[in-house]
Design an enzyme around this catalytic site. Structure first.
Site, PDB file in Angstrom:
ATOM      1  N   GLU A 121      42.786 -58.768  74.927  1.00  0.00           N
ATOM      2  CA  GLU A 121      42.629 -57.522  75.683  1.00  0.00           C
ATOM      3  C   GLU A 121      43.957 -56.923  76.122  1.00  0.00           C
ATOM      4  O   GLU A 121      44.055 -55.712  76.301  1.00  0.00           O
ATOM      5  CB  GLU A 121      41.752 -57.737  76.919  1.00  0.00           C
ATOM      6  N   TYR A 164      50.210 -34.955  95.849  1.00  0.00           N
ATOM      7  CA  TYR A 164      49.345 -35.694  94.933  1.00  0.00           C
ATOM      8  C   TYR A 164      50.027 -36.014  93.612  1.00  0.00           C
ATOM      9  O   TYR A 164      49.616 -36.941  92.905  1.00  0.00           O
ATOM     10  CB  TYR A 164      47.978 -35.040  94.742  1.00  0.00           C
ATOM     11  N   GLU A 219      39.926 -55.845  89.630  1.00  0.00           N
ATOM     12  CA  GLU A 219      40.141 -55.984  91.072  1.00  0.00           C
ATOM     13  C   GLU A 219      41.633 -56.043  91.395  1.00  0.00           C
ATOM     14  O   GLU A 219      42.096 -55.422  92.357  1.00  0.00           O
ATOM     15  CB  GLU A 219      39.450 -57.247  91.596  1.00  0.00           C
ATOM     16  N   LYS A 247      37.196 -49.387  83.253  1.00  0.00           N
ATOM     17  CA  LYS A 247      37.606 -49.687  81.877  1.00  0.00           C
ATOM     18  C   LYS A 247      36.612 -48.934  80.997  1.00  0.00           C
ATOM     19  O   LYS A 247      35.399 -49.153  81.079  1.00  0.00           O
ATOM     20  CB  LYS A 247      37.543 -51.195  81.616  1.00  0.00           C
TER      21      LYS A 247
END
Length: 122
Positions: free
Chosen positions: A22, A54, A74, A99
């Protein structure tokens, strides 16, 4: 009083994941950010110096997603939150990370996490 700056649908290529392979190839991630800050003075004075820029928030998220590697969403979300909390005037941030091509044997649009962190918990 706290106000919220909303940034939605930031798409960035990153190399995150716990499964073998991955992190070998960049894959798409989507990030939403809700940045809590006092925005009243900026609104009254129409002054960028009195608000959260921003563009800096976006650059922070892009750098973390694109240049670092994490096994877990996380951990990626925590890193983004910590980076945004370092910016001036930010009191708290909610980070959603998705994802867009999760490695599951199902037709699923995304897998993700959402967390909120403030200066007291950073």
């Amino acid at each position: 009083m706290t106000d919220t700056l909303e940034l939605r649908g930031l798409r960035v290529l990153g190399r995150h994941g716990a499964l073998e392979g991955e992190q070998d190839t960049a894959q798409p991630f989507e990030v939403d950010l809700e940045v809590e800050a006092e925005l009243g003075e900026a609104g009254r004075d129409d002054d960028l110096a009195k608000t959260v820029d921003y563009a800096l928030v976006v650059d922070t998220a892009i750098t973390i997603v694109g240049r670092h590697r994490y096994k877990l969403l996380e951990a990626l979300a925590e890193a983004i939150a910590a980076g945004v909390l370092e910016l001036a005037l930010v009191q708290a941030v909610t980070v959603s990370v998705r994802k867009l091509r999760p490695p599951v044997a199902a037709d699923m649009a995304s897998a993700g996490v959402r967390l909120r962190r403030d200066r007291a918990r950073a």
